[in-house]
Design a protein around this motif. Sequence first.
Motif, PDB file in Angstrom:
ATOM      1  N   VAL A  32       0.716  -1.201   0.009  1.00  0.00           N
ATOM      2  CA  VAL A  32       0.008   0.047   0.060  1.00  0.00           C
ATOM      3  C   VAL A  32       0.943   1.209   0.099  1.00  0.00           C
ATOM      4  N   GLN A  33       1.853   1.516   1.044  1.00  0.00           N
ATOM      5  CA  GLN A  33       2.665   2.465   1.147  1.00  0.00           C
ATOM      6  C   GLN A  33       3.435   2.615  -0.062  1.00  0.00           C
ATOM      7  N   GLU A  35       3.166   1.470  -3.249  1.00  0.00           N
ATOM      8  CA  GLU A  35       2.321   2.030  -4.568  1.00  0.00           C
ATOM      9  C   GLU A  35       1.974   3.126  -4.744  1.00  0.00           C
ATOM     10  N   GLN A  36       1.596   3.839  -3.510  1.00  0.00           N
ATOM     11  CA  GLN A  36       1.176   5.287  -3.400  1.00  0.00           C
ATOM     12  C   GLN A  36       2.386   6.216  -3.773  1.00  0.00           C
ATOM     13  N   ALA A  37       3.380   5.874  -2.861  1.00  0.00           N
ATOM     14  CA  ALA A  37       4.779   6.561  -3.323  1.00  0.00           C
ATOM     15  C   ALA A  37       5.283   6.389  -4.826  1.00  0.00           C
ATOM     16  N   TRP A  38       5.148   5.103  -5.357  1.00  0.00           N
ATOM     17  CA  TRP A  38       5.563   4.920  -6.587  1.00  0.00           C
ATOM     18  C   TRP A  38       4.821   5.644  -7.580  1.00  0.00           C
ATOM     19  N   ARG A  39       3.558   5.775  -7.394  1.00  0.00           N
ATOM     20  CA  ARG A  39       2.690   6.517  -8.310  1.00  0.00           C
ATOM     21  C   ARG A  39       2.991   7.817  -8.205  1.00  0.00           C
ATOM     22  N   ASP A  40       3.216   8.423  -7.244  1.00  0.00           N
ATOM     23  CA  ASP A  40       3.407   9.906  -7.452  1.00  0.00           C
ATOM     24  C   ASP A  40       4.931  10.188  -7.906  1.00  0.00           C
ATOM     25  N   PRO A  82       6.438   8.783   4.239  1.00  0.00           N
ATOM     26  CA  PRO A  82       6.098   8.568   2.598  1.00  0.00           C
ATOM     27  C   PRO A  82       6.931   9.376   1.792  1.00  0.00           C
ATOM     28  N   GLU A  86       9.313   8.533  -1.116  1.00  0.00           N
ATOM     29  CA  GLU A  86       9.440   8.992  -2.647  1.00  0.00           C
ATOM     30  C   GLU A  86      10.506   9.546  -2.978  1.00  0.00           C
TER      31      GLU A  86
END
Length: 230
Positions: A32-33, A35-40, A82, A86
Amino acid sequence: MAVVAVWGLMLLAPLGAGRVYGYREPRSAERVQLEQAWRDVRRRAGVGAYRLVVVESDELNACVPFGRTVAVTSASARSLPPGRLEAVLAHELGHVLGWRAVPAFVHAQVTLPSRALLWTLRRAWAPVGPMWKRAVKWHRPIGFVLVFLLAVVAAVVSVVVALPAGVAYVAALGARLPGGRGEGRADAVAVRIGFGAELVAAVEDRIEHARHGLPLHLVRRAQGLRRRLG
């Protein structure tokens, strides 16, 4: 024939890279953590799909992977907040963006044989210890005979791969010489897309919590990041 053999190994190398380097897919607790960071990070860098994998390591940065694959260490995925996560992901992406993918690929090709041969040595000797424990538990001659046979096989494998492993290890050491410049270029990418402050904070935090003396490579890296940030 030699050219074809080398080219075949280069094509097959990515297939074995996961096992040799210890890559794995992110676990559910990490996904979860990450995927969000990688997407950003990908959105701000303006890039498409890159595979993200995890390497079991306590270091801040992972090894340089193959192709369109970016690796993050388990320590970073587990412990970084986070923003810093990133920044580390942006640094790792910086290794494989554009023309930087060429030296990253060459570096991976040079260091993979060393890792593969060391992995072969570990795998050859791995059954000997457990078999010895079983032999002691069984207290039968057949158990000790099996231990002896496994040790003989492991010794033969060690003799066969000793020379190529030594040559590959020397080549891998040589590939590390320009590593500082590669790290600097990857840091420059992270700064350019807006993660410089978080990245220098992550590096300096690792320096403060270093267990075994002052990590000079991280100190120099933090200084370089400070200069890039002005």
